[in-house]
Motif scaffolding. Structure first.
Motif, PDB file in Angstrom:
ATOM      1  N   PHE A  34      61.151  47.507  37.509  1.00 44.83           N
ATOM      2  CA  PHE A  34      61.799  46.514  38.083  1.00 44.83           C
ATOM      3  C   PHE A  34      60.933  45.783  37.687  1.00 44.83           C
ATOM      4  N   ALA A  35      59.143  45.778  37.394  1.00 50.92           N
ATOM      5  CA  ALA A  35      58.301  45.026  37.135  1.00 50.92           C
ATOM      6  C   ALA A  35      58.526  45.577  35.652  1.00 50.92           C
ATOM      7  N   TYR A  71      62.070  41.237  43.194  1.00 52.48           N
ATOM      8  CA  TYR A  71      60.825  42.003  42.842  1.00 52.48           C
ATOM      9  C   TYR A  71      60.631  41.831  43.757  1.00 52.48           C
TER      10      TYR A  71
END
Length: 129
Positions: A34-35, A71
Motif C-alpha cells: 500500500f505504501a 493509506y
C-alpha cells in the motif's frame, strides 16, 4: 508444582502473546505494498503482478487521492485498534506496563492479527477467600 496466589495473579497481569506469523506477515506485506503504491507508484512492476498490478496501476493513475487517503485511514484504524487494546488490557486485568506497551505496539503494527489474540484471552478468575 504449586504456585503461590501472588505469582499466579502476577502472570495474569503481565499476559502477552506474540501475533501469529502468517496474519502478521500478510498485514506487513499489505501495508508495505500500500505504501509502495502511494509513495512510489512509478517504481512498481505492474505487468509482473498480474491482476493485482493492473488494479494497482488503475488506482495509482486515476484515484491517487483515494489511494493516499485510504493509506492514512488504514494507519488511523491501526491506531484505534491499539487504543482499544489498552481498554481490553484494563478490562482483562493486564496491568504490567511492559505487557501493555507490547500489546499497544504489536496491535499498532499488526492490527487485528494481534487484537484477536487479546480479545480471545480469558483470564482466570481469582477466588476470594
Amino acid at each position: 508444582m504449586v504456585v503461590a496466589k501472588s505469582e499466579a495473579s502476577r502472570d495474569a497481569t503481565a499476559y502477552f502473546r506474540s501475533a501469529r506469523l502468517w496474519p502478521a506477515l500478510i498485514t506487513v506485506l499489505g501495508l508495505g505494498y500500500f505504501a509502495w503504491a502511494v509513495f512510489w507508484p512509478e517504481s512498481i512492476p505492474y505487468q509482473s503482478l498480474g491482476p493485482l498490478g493492473s488494479f494497482t496501476q488503475y488506482l495509482a493513475d486515476h484515484h491517487q487521492t483515494l489511494l493516499r487517503n485510504g493509506y492514512w485511514l488504514a494507519w488511523l484504524v491501526h491506531a484505534g485498534e491499539s487504543l482499544y487494546a489498552m481498554v481490553l488490557c484494563k478490562s482483562k486485568g493486564i496491568t504490567s506496563p511492559q505487557a501493555r506497551l507490547l500489546w499497544f505496539l504489536q496491535t499498532f503494527l499488526f492490527g487485528v492479527a494481534s487484537l484477536s489474540i487479546l480479545i480471545a484471552y480469558r483470564p482466570k478468575r481469582q477466588k476470594r477467600t
